[in-house]
Design a protein around this motif. Structure first.
Motif, PDB file in Angstrom:
ATOM      1  N   MET A   1       0.681  -1.241  -0.282  1.00  0.00           N
ATOM      2  CA  MET A   1      -0.155  -0.262  -0.252  1.00  0.00           C
ATOM      3  C   MET A   1       0.903   1.021  -0.113  1.00  0.00           C
ATOM      4  O   MET A   1       1.802   1.370   0.887  1.00  0.00           O
ATOM      5  CB  MET A   1      -0.586  -0.084   1.430  1.00  0.00           C
ATOM      6  CG  MET A   1      -2.459   1.176   1.077  1.00  0.00           C
ATOM      7  SD  MET A   1      -3.059   0.898   2.633  1.00  0.00           S
ATOM      8  CE  MET A   1      -3.902   2.364   2.426  1.00  0.00           C
ATOM      9  N   ASN A   2       0.659   2.140  -0.816  1.00  0.00           N
ATOM     10  CA  ASN A   2       1.021   3.576  -0.277  1.00  0.00           C
ATOM     11  C   ASN A   2       1.471   4.367   0.829  1.00  0.00           C
ATOM     12  O   ASN A   2       0.372   3.853   1.383  1.00  0.00           O
ATOM     13  CB  ASN A   2       0.906   4.585  -2.056  1.00  0.00           C
ATOM     14  CG  ASN A   2       0.425   3.797  -3.173  1.00  0.00           C
ATOM     15  OD1 ASN A   2       1.512   3.446  -3.591  1.00  0.00           O
ATOM     16  ND2 ASN A   2      -0.010   4.605  -3.815  1.00  0.00           N
ATOM     17  N   PRO A   3       1.880   5.187   0.847  1.00  0.00           N
ATOM     18  CA  PRO A   3       2.530   5.739   1.714  1.00  0.00           C
ATOM     19  C   PRO A   3       1.717   6.355   2.277  1.00  0.00           C
ATOM     20  O   PRO A   3       1.097   7.314   1.199  1.00  0.00           O
ATOM     21  CB  PRO A   3       4.001   5.992   2.558  1.00  0.00           C
ATOM     22  CG  PRO A   3       3.931   6.131   0.928  1.00  0.00           C
ATOM     23  CD  PRO A   3       3.302   4.770  -0.175  1.00  0.00           C
TER      24      PRO A   3
ATOM     25  N   GLY B   1      -7.812  18.203  -4.138  1.00  0.00           N
ATOM     26  CA  GLY B   1      -8.172  17.607  -5.382  1.00  0.00           C
ATOM     27  C   GLY B   1      -7.800  15.988  -4.576  1.00  0.00           C
ATOM     28  O   GLY B   1      -8.973  15.122  -4.886  1.00  0.00           O
ATOM     29  N   ASP B   2      -6.569  15.779  -3.820  1.00  0.00           N
ATOM     30  CA  ASP B   2      -6.197  14.415  -3.597  1.00  0.00           C
ATOM     31  C   ASP B   2      -7.093  14.031  -2.145  1.00  0.00           C
ATOM     32  O   ASP B   2      -6.930  13.183  -2.014  1.00  0.00           O
ATOM     33  CB  ASP B   2      -4.534  14.402  -2.969  1.00  0.00           C
ATOM     34  CG  ASP B   2      -3.935  14.323  -4.181  1.00  0.00           C
ATOM     35  OD1 ASP B   2      -3.998  13.662  -4.775  1.00  0.00           O
ATOM     36  OD2 ASP B   2      -2.734  15.719  -4.064  1.00  0.00           O
ATOM     37  N   LEU B   3      -7.346  15.317  -1.492  1.00  0.00           N
ATOM     38  CA  LEU B   3      -8.437  14.974  -0.338  1.00  0.00           C
ATOM     39  C   LEU B   3      -9.319  14.306  -0.820  1.00  0.00           C
ATOM     40  O   LEU B   3      -9.648  13.022  -0.305  1.00  0.00           O
ATOM     41  CB  LEU B   3      -8.558  15.743   0.528  1.00  0.00           C
ATOM     42  CG  LEU B   3      -7.150  16.469   1.725  1.00  0.00           C
ATOM     43  CD1 LEU B   3      -7.430  17.772   2.046  1.00  0.00           C
ATOM     44  CD2 LEU B   3      -6.780  15.443   2.791  1.00  0.00           C
ATOM     45  N   LEU B   4      -9.878  14.394  -2.025  1.00  0.00           N
ATOM     46  CA  LEU B   4     -11.334  14.357  -2.794  1.00  0.00           C
ATOM     47  C   LEU B   4     -11.144  13.188  -3.740  1.00  0.00           C
ATOM     48  O   LEU B   4     -12.184  12.566  -4.269  1.00  0.00           O
ATOM     49  CB  LEU B   4     -12.119  15.373  -3.456  1.00  0.00           C
ATOM     50  CG  LEU B   4     -12.499  16.927  -2.439  1.00  0.00           C
ATOM     51  CD1 LEU B   4     -13.051  17.798  -3.308  1.00  0.00           C
ATOM     52  CD2 LEU B   4     -13.393  16.380  -1.410  1.00  0.00           C
ATOM     53  N   GLY B   5     -10.194  12.422  -3.657  1.00  0.00           N
ATOM     54  CA  GLY B   5      -9.679  11.640  -4.628  1.00  0.00           C
ATOM     55  C   GLY B   5      -9.249  11.641  -6.031  1.00  0.00           C
ATOM     56  O   GLY B   5      -9.484  10.808  -6.917  1.00  0.00           O
ATOM     57  N   HIS B   6      -9.440  13.005  -6.520  1.00  0.00           N
ATOM     58  CA  HIS B   6      -9.071  13.168  -7.688  1.00  0.00           C
ATOM     59  C   HIS B   6      -7.741  13.548  -7.619  1.00  0.00           C
ATOM     60  O   HIS B   6      -6.715  14.450  -8.258  1.00  0.00           O
ATOM     61  CB  HIS B   6      -9.538  14.725  -8.077  1.00  0.00           C
ATOM     62  CG  HIS B   6     -11.272  14.552  -8.016  1.00  0.00           C
ATOM     63  ND1 HIS B   6     -12.088  14.251  -9.378  1.00  0.00           N
ATOM     64  CD2 HIS B   6     -12.066  14.979  -6.981  1.00  0.00           C
ATOM     65  CE1 HIS B   6     -13.329  14.656  -8.513  1.00  0.00           C
ATOM     66  NE2 HIS B   6     -13.123  14.816  -7.759  1.00  0.00           N
ATOM     67  N   ASP B   7      -6.814  12.195  -8.038  1.00  0.00           N
ATOM     68  CA  ASP B   7      -5.833  11.988  -7.606  1.00  0.00           C
ATOM     69  C   ASP B   7      -4.218  12.765  -8.777  1.00  0.00           C
ATOM     70  O   ASP B   7      -3.480  12.606  -8.471  1.00  0.00           O
ATOM     71  CB  ASP B   7      -4.444  10.995  -6.724  1.00  0.00           C
ATOM     72  CG  ASP B   7      -5.406   9.711  -7.730  1.00  0.00           C
ATOM     73  OD1 ASP B   7      -5.641   9.738  -8.837  1.00  0.00           O
ATOM     74  OD2 ASP B   7      -4.658   8.696  -7.320  1.00  0.00           O
ATOM     75  N   THR B   8      -5.248  12.242 -10.529  1.00  0.00           N
ATOM     76  CA  THR B   8      -4.764  13.103 -11.000  1.00  0.00           C
ATOM     77  C   THR B   8      -4.846  14.295 -11.474  1.00  0.00           C
ATOM     78  O   THR B   8      -4.225  15.510 -12.283  1.00  0.00           O
ATOM     79  CB  THR B   8      -5.232  12.498 -12.688  1.00  0.00           C
ATOM     80  OG1 THR B   8      -6.540  13.484 -13.078  1.00  0.00           O
ATOM     81  CG2 THR B   8      -5.744  11.197 -12.937  1.00  0.00           C
TER      82      THR B   8
ATOM     83  N   VAL C   1      -3.336   9.524   1.203  1.00  0.00           N
ATOM     84  CA  VAL C   1      -2.683   8.547   0.873  1.00  0.00           C
ATOM     85  C   VAL C   1      -2.504   9.379  -1.446  1.00  0.00           C
ATOM     86  O   VAL C   1      -3.245   8.869  -1.201  1.00  0.00           O
ATOM     87  CB  VAL C   1      -3.437   7.033   0.282  1.00  0.00           C
ATOM     88  CG1 VAL C   1      -2.443   5.960  -0.445  1.00  0.00           C
ATOM     89  CG2 VAL C   1      -3.567   6.397   2.052  1.00  0.00           C
ATOM     90  N   LEU C   2      -1.406   8.900  -1.060  1.00  0.00           N
ATOM     91  CA  LEU C   2      -0.460  10.068  -2.091  1.00  0.00           C
ATOM     92  C   LEU C   2      -0.500   8.548  -3.680  1.00  0.00           C
ATOM     93  O   LEU C   2      -0.171   7.419  -3.663  1.00  0.00           O
ATOM     94  CB  LEU C   2       0.303  10.792  -2.819  1.00  0.00           C
ATOM     95  CG  LEU C   2      -0.261  11.138  -1.532  1.00  0.00           C
ATOM     96  CD1 LEU C   2       1.877  12.591  -1.826  1.00  0.00           C
ATOM     97  CD2 LEU C   2      -0.703  12.526  -1.686  1.00  0.00           C
ATOM     98  N   HIS C   3      -1.099   9.163  -4.761  1.00  0.00           N
ATOM     99  CA  HIS C   3      -0.301   7.855  -5.694  1.00  0.00           C
ATOM    100  C   HIS C   3       0.972   7.790  -5.716  1.00  0.00           C
ATOM    101  O   HIS C   3       1.167   8.751  -6.040  1.00  0.00           O
ATOM    102  CB  HIS C   3      -1.458   8.526  -7.418  1.00  0.00           C
ATOM    103  CG  HIS C   3      -0.927   7.282  -8.318  1.00  0.00           C
ATOM    104  ND1 HIS C   3       0.696   7.447  -9.106  1.00  0.00           N
ATOM    105  CD2 HIS C   3      -1.789   6.529  -8.952  1.00  0.00           C
ATOM    106  CE1 HIS C   3      -0.345   6.451 -10.152  1.00  0.00           C
ATOM    107  NE2 HIS C   3      -1.557   5.540  -9.901  1.00  0.00           N
ATOM    108  N   ALA C   4       1.202   5.994  -6.744  1.00  0.00           N
ATOM    109  CA  ALA C   4       3.216   6.383  -5.896  1.00  0.00           C
ATOM    110  C   ALA C   4       3.279   6.766  -7.202  1.00  0.00           C
ATOM    111  O   ALA C   4       4.522   6.973  -6.536  1.00  0.00           O
ATOM    112  CB  ALA C   4       2.742   5.151  -5.936  1.00  0.00           C
ATOM    113  N   SER C   5       3.534   7.562  -8.437  1.00  0.00           N
ATOM    114  CA  SER C   5       4.155   8.452  -8.911  1.00  0.00           C
ATOM    115  C   SER C   5       4.116   9.440  -7.890  1.00  0.00           C
ATOM    116  O   SER C   5       5.368  10.361  -8.500  1.00  0.00           O
ATOM    117  CB  SER C   5       3.122   8.452 -10.606  1.00  0.00           C
ATOM    118  OG  SER C   5       2.347   9.436 -10.486  1.00  0.00           O
ATOM    119  N   ILE C   6       3.836  10.067  -7.377  1.00  0.00           N
ATOM    120  CA  ILE C   6       3.974  11.584  -7.224  1.00  0.00           C
ATOM    121  C   ILE C   6       4.674  11.672  -6.503  1.00  0.00           C
ATOM    122  O   ILE C   6       5.297  13.074  -6.516  1.00  0.00           O
ATOM    123  CB  ILE C   6       2.191  11.702  -6.188  1.00  0.00           C
ATOM    124  CG1 ILE C   6       1.141  12.247  -7.041  1.00  0.00           C
ATOM    125  CG2 ILE C   6       2.585  13.546  -5.895  1.00  0.00           C
ATOM    126  CD1 ILE C   6      -0.366  12.310  -6.020  1.00  0.00           C
TER     127      ILE C   6
END
Length: 350
Positions: A1-3, A38-45, A326-331
């Motif tokens: 799982m991503n940190p 954006g990340d908090l709401l799940g819009h991680d792109t 939880v950030l996307h793995a690429s960020i």
């Protein structure tokens, strides 16, 4: 799982990177807040994934670092700004504050912004306005880019052209944020970068054949995204995409008919105060009845329950504020070189 990371640590980190690239401190804070939201709401792109791109724009003087928008028109209920390529999140937050203030007095206020830089996740701006008891609309387009084919065509003419809205109801705000194409450019790009196909034939190749391969958007010649509705009902998404163009570039008075200036957005926003229409209580009586009727609808097979637009994102936001983002793995790998270059400490996972 991503940190996962504490939201406060990510906010400090993002703002520090922006300041180190020369962006005014007040603007840096607002941009960091909107990207994090954006990340908090799940819009991680459309969250912190965009930060390295913004930093690169600042580093190469393609995003303005200081100053204010130029006022092109200012009537009580209609304002137009030249954004002067200032950070889109800062411009949009400022415009919404102006529109909300005036709406409380005259019922409604709209702001059109030409030559803004990119404004990130539209949903990130809306919750606070709805929690003030008001209805808000927000739309954007990117006049430098053509990725969506008009219905019946096979080459891209305009952008996915997202439109968003939010309004209050007794059990929490309804928050809508959707592109006028089936796949947003950011989603297609991530699938391409990760070597994955899209869930459906949401694109056209250069010959006009439907495909689920995001590589067609980056081929030479490129393919195009299908409007909402796809091959069968894409006339509806096409029409809505044109509406967004009229609201943004049309009302702002600058866009696709002008020479491209790099990554930019035309923006339209409107705030309405129900108290100046049929009344705040009457408004919420209607919105609450419909929201509860939708939620109480028996779900179809395979669905646990009916959710309203934005409901899942708000629940995710509350959980991530409490337990970590939880950030996307690429960020973080994309931000690490910037942090090292700028001497900004990386946030520590929790």
């Amino acid at each position: 799982m991503n940190p996962s990371y504490a939201a406060s640590d990510l906010l400090i980190f993002a703002a520090a990177l922006l300041v180190q690239t020369g962006l005014d401190a007040d603007k840096s804070r607002v941009v960091a807040e909107i990207l994090l939201e954006g990340d908090l709401l799940g819009h991680d792109t459309h969250g912190l994934h965009l930060l390295p791109l913004y930093l690169d724009e600042l580093a190469h003087d393609r995003m303005a670092k200081t100053g204010d928008p130029k006022v092109l028109a200012d009537f009580p209920a209609a304002v137009t700004w030249d954004g002067r390529r200032l950070p889109g999140p800062w411009l949009t937050v400022r415009a919404l504050a102006l529109a909300a203030e005036r709406a409380k007095t005259i019922g409604t206020c709209s702001v059109a912004i030409q030559r803004s830089h990119h404004i990130a996740c539209l949903a990130a701006y809306l919750r606070e306005i709805a929690e003030q008891g008001m209805l808000v609309l927000l739309a954007s387009s990117d006049p430098r880019m053509g990725a969506v084919a008009p219905h019946g065509g096979r080459s891209g003419v305009y952008t996915p052209n997202p439109i968003a809205a939010a309004w209050p109801a007794a059990d929490g705000p309804v928050i809508v944020d959707t592109s006028m194409s089936i796949a947003s450019y950011g989603v297609a790009r991530r699938h391409f970068d990760e070597g994955r196909k899209l869930p459906g034939a949401w694109l056209l190749d250069a010959e006009g054949n439907p495909t689920d391969d995001p590589a067609v958007l980056f081929a030479n010649p490129p393919g195009a995204a299908l409007p909402i509705g796809g091959l069968d009902h894409g006339h509806k998404g096409f029409a809505l995409g044109l509406l967004v163009e009229a609201l943004t570039g049309g009302l702002a008075g600058w866009g696709r008919a002008d020479p491209a200036e790099g990554w930019s957005n035309d923006v339209f926003l409107q705030v309405m105060d129900p108290a100046r229409f049929g009344g705040a209580e009457a408004f919420q009586r209607q919105t609450t009845w419909l929201a509860r009727a939708c939620r109480s609808t028996p779900p179809r097979p395979g669905v646990d329950r009916v959710r309203l637009p934005g409901e899942r994102g708000l629940l995710l936001r509350a959980r991530q504020l409490k337990k970590g983002v939880v950030l996307h793995a690429s960020i973080m790998p994309e931000l690490t070189p910037w942090a090292q270059r700028m001497g900004v400490p990386l946030p520590v996972p929790i």
